[in-house]
Design an enzyme around this catalytic site. Structure first.
Site, PDB file in Angstrom:
ATOM      1  CB  SER A 116      -0.839  -0.019   1.280  1.00 53.53           C
ATOM      2  OG  SER A 116      -1.464   1.224   1.498  1.00 53.53           O
ATOM      3  CE1 TYR A 162      -4.398  -2.023   5.049  1.00 54.13           C
ATOM      4  CE2 TYR A 162      -3.191   0.007   4.653  1.00 54.13           C
ATOM      5  CZ  TYR A 162      -3.913  -1.072   4.172  1.00 54.13           C
ATOM      6  OH  TYR A 162      -4.138  -1.202   2.824  1.00 54.13           O
TER       7      TYR A 162
HETATM    8  P1  NAD Z   1     -11.483  -6.171  -0.034  1.00 52.35           P
HETATM    9  O1  NAD Z   1     -12.077  -6.020   1.313  1.00 52.35           O
HETATM   10  O2  NAD Z   1     -12.278  -5.809  -1.246  1.00 52.35           O
HETATM   11  O3  NAD Z   1     -10.956  -7.656  -0.265  1.00 52.35           O
HETATM   12  C1  NAD Z   1     -10.260  -8.335   0.732  1.00 52.35           C
HETATM   13  C2  NAD Z   1     -10.152  -9.790   0.350  1.00 52.35           C
HETATM   14  O4  NAD Z   1      -9.478 -10.455   1.423  1.00 52.35           O
HETATM   15  C3  NAD Z   1     -11.507 -10.482   0.197  1.00 52.35           C
HETATM   16  O5  NAD Z   1     -11.412 -11.481  -0.798  1.00 52.35           O
HETATM   17  C4  NAD Z   1     -11.711 -11.126   1.560  1.00 52.35           C
HETATM   18  O6  NAD Z   1     -12.577 -12.265   1.538  1.00 52.35           O
HETATM   19  C5  NAD Z   1     -10.286 -11.534   1.886  1.00 52.35           C
HETATM   20  N1  NAD Z   1     -10.077 -11.760   3.305  1.00 52.35           N
HETATM   21  C6  NAD Z   1     -10.446 -10.961   4.344  1.00 52.35           C
HETATM   22  N2  NAD Z   1     -10.110 -11.542   5.504  1.00 52.35           N
HETATM   23  C7  NAD Z   1      -9.514 -12.723   5.187  1.00 52.35           C
HETATM   24  C8  NAD Z   1      -8.954 -13.779   5.948  1.00 52.35           C
HETATM   25  N3  NAD Z   1      -8.937 -13.742   7.280  1.00 52.35           N
HETATM   26  N4  NAD Z   1      -8.427 -14.844   5.305  1.00 52.35           N
HETATM   27  C9  NAD Z   1      -8.448 -14.899   3.942  1.00 52.35           C
HETATM   28  N5  NAD Z   1      -8.970 -13.924   3.172  1.00 52.35           N
HETATM   29  C10 NAD Z   1      -9.495 -12.859   3.792  1.00 52.35           C
HETATM   30  O7  NAD Z   1     -10.121  -5.320   0.051  1.00 52.35           O
HETATM   31  P2  NAD Z   1      -9.205  -4.640  -1.078  1.00 52.35           P
HETATM   32  O8  NAD Z   1      -9.391  -3.173  -0.970  1.00 52.35           O
HETATM   33  O9  NAD Z   1      -9.367  -5.318  -2.382  1.00 52.35           O
HETATM   34  O10 NAD Z   1      -7.766  -4.935  -0.462  1.00 52.35           O
HETATM   35  C11 NAD Z   1      -6.923  -5.953  -0.950  1.00 52.35           C
HETATM   36  C12 NAD Z   1      -5.495  -5.631  -0.550  1.00 52.35           C
HETATM   37  O11 NAD Z   1      -5.112  -4.385  -1.113  1.00 52.35           O
HETATM   38  C13 NAD Z   1      -5.301  -5.503   0.952  1.00 52.35           C
HETATM   39  O12 NAD Z   1      -4.076  -6.078   1.333  1.00 52.35           O
HETATM   40  C14 NAD Z   1      -5.266  -4.001   1.163  1.00 52.35           C
HETATM   41  O13 NAD Z   1      -4.522  -3.651   2.294  1.00 52.35           O
HETATM   42  C15 NAD Z   1      -4.583  -3.566  -0.107  1.00 52.35           C
HETATM   43  N6  NAD Z   1      -4.807  -2.171  -0.454  1.00 52.35           N
HETATM   44  C16 NAD Z   1      -6.059  -1.691  -0.708  1.00 52.35           C
HETATM   45  C17 NAD Z   1      -6.224  -0.346  -1.042  1.00 52.35           C
HETATM   46  C18 NAD Z   1      -7.563   0.245  -1.358  1.00 52.35           C
HETATM   47  O14 NAD Z   1      -7.637   1.474  -1.504  1.00 52.35           O
HETATM   48  N7  NAD Z   1      -8.610  -0.541  -1.495  1.00 52.35           N
HETATM   49  C19 NAD Z   1      -5.111   0.477  -1.117  1.00 52.35           C
HETATM   50  C20 NAD Z   1      -3.855  -0.044  -0.854  1.00 52.35           C
HETATM   51  C21 NAD Z   1      -3.713  -1.368  -0.529  1.00 52.35           C
END
Ligand code: NAD
Length: 257
Positions: A139, A152
């Site tokens: 991130s 985080y």
């Molecule tokens: P999201 O909530 O849409 O998806 C999260 C995924 O992780 C889902 O498939 C969920 O089922 C799974 N998950 C949650 N808890 C779990 C567990 N205990 N075991 C296995 N799977 C689990 O989130 P996202 O925004 O797509 O985020 C995905 C990654 O990207 C994360 O690591 C997040 O930190 C990172 N990220 C997101 C953003 C953003 O703006 N959305 C920015 C930077 C980084």
């Protein structure tokens, strides 16, 4: 690029960024192992879509990735994986003195330790085959901090450290390890933060979304899951054979400030 017939495991790929990356890799003809906390309906929908895109049956690995060393037997049972994307992540926001310890443990377990266990278990098969790609979804918060995100930010900074160590240990062996550092991407994880902000500040969802974006992301645009999928495909291409240990911001200028 020949990813056809290779296998990719994308953690947290039943939603958001993970699903975007899984779709892009499936579009290259890769067999997908997808994972997440999915309802049976979500599982079926994602399996159908990934299978159709890749032409090979997608496999659902149903696992809560906070389980630490308990994951190892199941990881070994998955068989050889050529492309590993450590993407599953959660967020919790609170000032540190109010941060619930169990939330600290959960965020660290999923956002950081799970990547250690998947790499630990799946690297030997990559080495045997002389080729592998490890992509850690970190991130902008792996590079800079924000208030109220102690767990985080600590986990994502840690994930960049892990990325560099694996890259050094694997250098010259055909296996690369890199991190993607997205800024804001409009997924369920961010939608929750927009909704919380709207309630806290008594403003509309539209205003909360606008304020959240502009506070951090100078471009004023969300990065899309499709763009991150294309980054993952690029990291698997021969153009990136010699790209390892990097942290690639995809953040509309967030970390340029
Ligand atoms: P999201 O909530 O849409 O998806 C999260 C995924 O992780 C889902 O498939 C969920 O089922 C799974 N998950 C949650 N808890 C779990 C567990 N205990 N075991 C296995 N799977 C689990 O989130 P996202 O925004 O797509 O985020 C995905 C990654 O990207 C994360 O690591 C997040 O930190 C990172 N990220 C997101 C953003 C953003 O703006 N959305 C920015 C930077 C980084």
């Amino acid at each position: 690029m020949d990813l056809q017939g290779k296998t990719a495991l994308v953690t947290g790929s039943t939603s958001g960024i993970g699903l975007g990356i899984a779709r892009a890799l499936a579009g290259q003809g890769m067999r997908l192992i997808f994972n997440g906390l999915a309802t049976p309906e979500q599982e079926e929908t994602v399996r159908g879509e990934l299978t159709e895109r890749s032409g090979q049956t997608a496999l659902y690995w149903e696992a809560d990735l906070r389980l630490g060393a308990e994951l190892l037997p199941a990881l070994h049972d998955l068989g050889p994986v050529d492309v590993l994307v450590n993407n599953a992540g959660i967020q919790h926001t609170a000032p540190i003195e109010e941060f619930p310890p169990e939330r600290w443990e959960s965020v660290l377990a999923l956002n950081l330790s799970a990547a250690f266990y998947t790499i630990h278990a799946l690297l030997p098969a990559m080495n045997q085959r002389g080729w592998g790609r490890i992509i850690n979804v970190a991130s902008a918060h792996g590079l800079v901090a924000s208030v109220h995100k102690a767990a985080y930010v600590a986990a994502k900074h840690g994930l960049l450290g892990l990325t560099k160590v694996v890259a050094l240990e694997q250098a010259g062996r055909g296996v690369t390890c890199n991190a993607l550092c997205p800024g804001w991407v409009l997924t369920p994880l961010v939608q929750q933060q927009i909704e919380a902000r709207a309630v806290q500040e008594g403003i509309s969802l539209e205003t909360a979304r606008h304020d959240l974006l502009l506070e951090k992301q100078p471009s004023g645009h969300f990065t899309t899951v499709e763009q991150l999928g294309q980054w993952a495909v690029f990291l698997c291409s021969p153009a990136c054979d010699n790209v390892t240990g990097t942290s690639l911001p995809v953040d509309g200028g967030w970390t340029a400030r």
